[in-house]
Design a protein around this motif. Structure first.
Motif, mmCIF file in Angstrom:
data_model
loop_
_atom_site.group_PDB
_atom_site.id
_atom_site.type_symbol
_atom_site.label_atom_id
_atom_site.label_comp_id
_atom_site.label_asym_id
_atom_site.label_seq_id
_atom_site.Cartn_x
_atom_site.Cartn_y
_atom_site.Cartn_z
ATOM 1 N N GLY A 276 0.817 -1.193 0.000
ATOM 2 C CA GLY A 276 0.000 0.000 0.000
ATOM 3 C C GLY A 276 0.858 1.253 0.000
ATOM 4 O O GLY A 276 2.050 1.219 0.360
ATOM 5 N N CYS A 299 0.554 0.472 -4.360
ATOM 6 C CA CYS A 299 -0.872 0.244 -4.600
ATOM 7 C C CYS A 299 -1.717 1.163 -3.710
ATOM 8 O O CYS A 299 -1.195 1.796 -2.782
ATOM 9 N N PRO A 301 -3.838 2.640 -0.720
ATOM 10 C CA PRO A 301 -3.766 2.322 0.705
ATOM 11 C C PRO A 301 -5.034 1.692 1.253
ATOM 12 O O PRO A 301 -5.031 1.100 2.324
ATOM 13 N N GLN A 302 -6.144 1.818 0.514
ATOM 14 C CA GLN A 302 -7.408 1.221 0.902
ATOM 15 C C GLN A 302 -8.056 0.542 -0.305
ATOM 16 O O GLN A 302 -7.864 0.954 -1.442
ATOM 17 N N ALA A 304 -7.632 -2.233 -2.009
ATOM 18 C CA ALA A 304 -6.752 -2.675 -3.093
ATOM 19 C C ALA A 304 -7.453 -3.674 -4.009
ATOM 20 O O ALA A 304 -7.102 -3.788 -5.196
ATOM 21 N N LEU A 329 -0.989 -6.170 1.367
ATOM 22 C CA LEU A 329 -2.174 -5.494 0.811
ATOM 23 C C LEU A 329 -3.470 -5.938 1.476
ATOM 24 O O LEU A 329 -4.514 -5.986 0.826
#
Length: 401
Positions: A276, A299, A301-302, A304, A329
């Protein structure tokens, strides 16, 4: 400060004493008509006086501790004590702000009761009286992965809650597609894929008491039954807490073993870090210093999972088969590690390992914020943006918003 005298050193005195708010009140003494109690210390610090001594005590209020208070209340009035100074605990409302919130105290008592109920519920599993899944240790898992270069898919509370059709981790919304994929992964028969589940069934005596009780509370009643229903009781699982080897344990012995084994796993290896945006695994510590090189795929942070296909394609475009892929993730990592392993890569869901290592290095006693990194279990992540690191920036080979 309000000066309080308690009348009655009997059965209910301790409860009334505990309910008095010592931030706003001081206890000047206890009154009791029992001559056998008079002149003695109550709770090793508060003197018990006769009723006659009241005339020499300075106080703002007298609190009557007994449930049958009427006769004592009349006695106080006969002693010409102002009615405004007399408080019958079991009758009068707390207009003077002397007592703690009884509602809050009730909640505390209910919480204590639930803790003991959960311990009783968990005991047959912890004591081996009921059948539980076969879960091997994190140490054995790591030694196996170092030897055979197998992969790791982890199932913790968040993954199981999504599989139960619920939401638990704030950083990943559940969905039918994620639920279906997690169910596929947990039933994998690929010998090169190790399935880890949370060791929430036994061995809780190794954990700090509050951590063990949190686990028992989560597992209580229907949750445990639902999870067992998802599992194959004839297969070997591994402990998903392999990536959480420090903060929940009573001592650091487990972490002393686990962290060096993780370092051996990627020693002299080319590592692809899939993480993340604010994870920054290995930055500002030496966790990955032994790796030959690191390439980072950054990627969201929330949630994913909403970008899963794009993330997977990026990795396939970048990765070589001999490289080690480390994934952090949330629940999406469980599926990603599985898909990559099915394609012949060694992929490892490392979860919150870096946070645990940071706490280990600082000898932390509880979860706390880590500057420049997001910590899923900590409310204050205000410092995650305050971050500049040239090495980290040079390692980023792809970023998915």
């Amino acid at each position: 400060m309000k000066r309080i005298v308690i009348w009655g050193a009997g059965n209910y005195a301790e409860h009334v004493y505990d309910m008095i708010n010592r931030e706003t009140c001081t206890i000047e003494g206890i009154i009791d008509s029992d001559q056998g109690k008079q002149g003695k210390l109550w709770k090793n610090s508060i003197m018990i006086f006769s009723p006659e001594r009241l005339s020499r005590l300075e106080y703002d209020y007298i609190v009557l501790s007994m449930k049958k208070y009427k006769s004592v209340e009349n006695q106080c009035i006969e002693m010409r004590i102002s009615r405004e100074k007399i408080i019958a605990y079991w009758k009068d409302s707390d207009e003077n702000g002397i007592f703690k919130s009884q509602a809050l105290e009730l909640l505390k008592e209910q919480k204590k009761r639930r803790i003991y109920e959960n311990r009783l519920d968990s005991a047959p599993y912890e004591w081996g009286l009921k059948r539980i899944p076969h879960i091997e240790s994190g140490e054995k898992l790591l030694r196996k992965m170092i030897y055979d270069r197998s992969s790791l898919c982890r199932f913790g509370d968040g993954e199981f809650e999504i599989m139960r059709g619920k939401n638990r981790p704030w950083f990943q919304i559940g969905s039918d597609s994620l639920k279906e994929r997690l169910n596929e992964v947990i039933h994998s028969q690929n010998e090169m894929i190790n399935i880890a589940i949370a060791q929430n069934f036994s061995g809780l005596e190794k954990l700090k008491e509050d951590a063990a009780d949190e686990i028992r509370d989560y597992m209580a009643f229907q949750t445990r039954a639902d999870i067992i229903e998802m599992l194959d009781m004839n297969r070997v699982y591994y402990d998903t807490y392999v990536t959480r080897p420090y903060i929940i344990y009573k001592d650091g012995k487990n972490a002393d073993i686990i962290f060096p084994l993780f370092k051996r796993l990627w020693k002299n290896r080319s590592v692809i870090m899939v993480e993340g945006k604010y994870a920054r695994n290995g930055i500002n510590n030496d966790l990955f210093d032994g790796a030959d090189s690191i390439k980072r795929v950054i990627c969201p942070p929330q949630n994913a999972w909403s970008k899963y296909d794009e993330i997977r394609k990026q990795i396939i475009n970048i990765a070589e088969k001999e490289e080690l892929i480390c994934v952090s993730l949330g629940p999406a990592a469980t599926v990603l590690a599985y898909d990559l392993a099915e394609m012949g890569y060694q992929s490892v869901d490392i979860g919150q390992l870096d946070n645990e290592y940071e706490w280990y290095l600082m000898s932390a006693k509880k979860r706390s914020a880590i500057r420049g990194k997001m910590v899923a279990e900590v409310a204050d992540n205000s410092t995650v943006e305050a971050f500049v690191n040239e090495i980290y920036s040079s390692q980023i080979v792809a970023a998915i918003e």
